[in-house]
Write a protein that holds these residues in place. Sequence first.
Motif, PDB file in Angstrom:
ATOM      1  N   GLY A   1       4.903  85.325 -31.868  1.00 16.39           N
ATOM      2  CA  GLY A   1       5.390  86.537 -32.051  1.00 16.39           C
ATOM      3  C   GLY A   1       7.032  86.390 -32.595  1.00 16.39           C
TER       4      GLY A   1
ATOM      5  N   ASP B   1       3.306  91.114 -39.904  1.00 15.67           N
ATOM      6  CA  ASP B   1       3.373  89.661 -39.684  1.00 15.67           C
ATOM      7  C   ASP B   1       1.842  89.033 -39.377  1.00 15.67           C
TER       8      ASP B   1
ATOM      9  N   ALA C   1       1.633  93.027 -35.794  1.00 16.71           N
ATOM     10  CA  ALA C   1       1.556  91.530 -35.752  1.00 16.71           C
ATOM     11  C   ALA C   1       0.027  91.331 -35.560  1.00 16.71           C
TER      12      ALA C   1
ATOM     13  N   ALA D   1       7.932  88.634 -35.931  1.00 21.93           N
ATOM     14  CA  ALA D   1       7.910  90.053 -35.621  1.00 21.93           C
ATOM     15  C   ALA D   1       9.004  90.294 -34.614  1.00 21.93           C
TER      16      ALA D   1
ATOM     17  N   ASP E   1      -3.063  88.010 -35.178  1.00 18.60           N
ATOM     18  CA  ASP E   1      -3.248  86.679 -35.065  1.00 18.60           C
ATOM     19  C   ASP E   1      -4.885  86.639 -34.733  1.00 18.60           C
TER      20      ASP E   1
ATOM     21  N   THR F   1       0.894  85.709 -36.322  1.00 12.80           N
ATOM     22  CA  THR F   1       2.183  85.760 -35.471  1.00 12.80           C
ATOM     23  C   THR F   1       2.334  84.786 -34.484  1.00 12.80           C
TER      24      THR F   1
END
Length: 293
Positions: free
Chosen positions: A134, A128, A151, A137, A153, A131
């Motif tokens: 989250g 993901d 995940a 994910a 970011d 994310t």
Amino acid sequence: MRVKDLRVDFISVLSEIYDDVEEVHSFFYILSEKFLGLKRVDVAISLDMIVPAEVIHDFVQAQKLLQSHVPIQYVVGDTEFYGLPFIVNPAVLIPRPETEELVDWIIKDYHTSRTGGLFKKEPLKILDIGTGSGCIAISLAKHLQNAQIFAMDISEKAIEVAKANAKLNNVDIRFVLSDILNSDTLPDDFDIIVSNPPYVRDLEKKEIQPNVLDHEPHLALFVSDTDPLIFYKKIAELAKDNLIANGILYFEINQYLGSDTQLMMEHKGFESVQLRKDFYANDRMMRATKRTI
């Protein structure tokens, strides 16, 4: 002060700010459950209950935030997504119902594939990208329990929120702090890559409500008018190297750029590129398969 007096005062003040009186009522009931432990149905039979002073203080503070158009989810610090609880704060976007549809598409594709469809092996590896809280994910991890979920970011604060949400929902996620636009590769090879990247053009800011525009993280929302598909192009390029053969890429997309996004994906060498509308009948999701040579 009794509950019924608190309700009258709260609704009176916020009705001067918000046009939708039903929205104001919904704020009151959300806060009643948060601060008083009273669901909406309970409020009706508790109107004469005396409200403790500290709870009145909590309502007043929440009311002030709402007067400044702070989203109710940030006021209470949590929300629900795909039936699961999530912590939210201004470091992350508030999960949207449209994104639930994207998650649902992936989960249904997976279960359909069990009888000979898209995904041929287990455990699946899923990434993901962007994310945030989250929500994607973690929802996938909860419903695809054999999957290995990564995940990513750019925001350290977002990763902190997402980690807390993974713990809250008792799922195992591998989190990666990384700027996707400056990445040369992904952390592994994946069966599925999913992303809800920034896609709102600057020219569309006039359509955004103040509670979003003034309080949610612009880093996760906006792209320039000159290159609105910048994240999709980059993710597609990386996916060409880091998706397995016949791997699937899922996107949430800008409703105004569905055809442009589809054409770009086809030019990048993906096949079976499918647009899907959300419940508002807007082009909102895309699925594409990595072409095999």
